[in-house]
Design a protein around this motif. Sequence first.
Motif: not given
Length: 210
Positions: A157-164, A189-195, A200-206
């Motif tokens: 989970k990435e709760h912040n994106c510096p380049i959002s 790697v699958e992204r299931t949520e994206c800022l 609310r966050r970027c979420l990756y299933i690895i």
Amino acid sequence: MKPLNELSTRDQILQMMKTSGPLSAKDITDRLQITEMAVRRHLGTMERDGLIESKMIRQTLGRPTAVYGLTELAQSLFPKNYHTLTLDLLGELAEDAGEDTVNRLFERRRDKLKHQYEAELKDRPFPDKVRRLAEIQNDNGYMTELESSGENEFILKEHNCPISQIADRYNHACECELNLFESLLDAHVERTECLAQNGRRCLYIIRKEK
């Protein structure tokens, strides 16, 4: 992302709201293990300072409950590496040379990061690779959280994106990050949520490739 016990009470509350979304005073009290009166005192000060805002939510039973969430001012306190100038320059480049040229810039950045990190990750066992990648992303301001969800499977989970703001405009930046993870980890790697797509966050299933 720093452990909560290393932060001031105010910063603990801000970080909890950043990672969990809006919270009630009781939620915060339960997590911090301090008195509700102390929590409400902090919430009052933070609301007065414009860092949080409250709203009432209806519950199945009982009276509506107040929950508190971050304002735009509070969001600006978290790491951000972008500048308006960057977006302006990318816009000018896209106008002059086409958006494919901008996409190639993101791909070159991806390749540069791969070259920078692949030697360090190459000979590690798969779980160590994933943990180290999470640490690298955290050091770069992404406020990461890593969970194991099974044998050779992780949730990053990435709760912040510096380049959002850049990713909001140029989605290819997100695709390059996904490609980078797959290449460095030799994994699916699958992204299931994206800022950048109102998540609310970027979420990756690895998952490790078989």
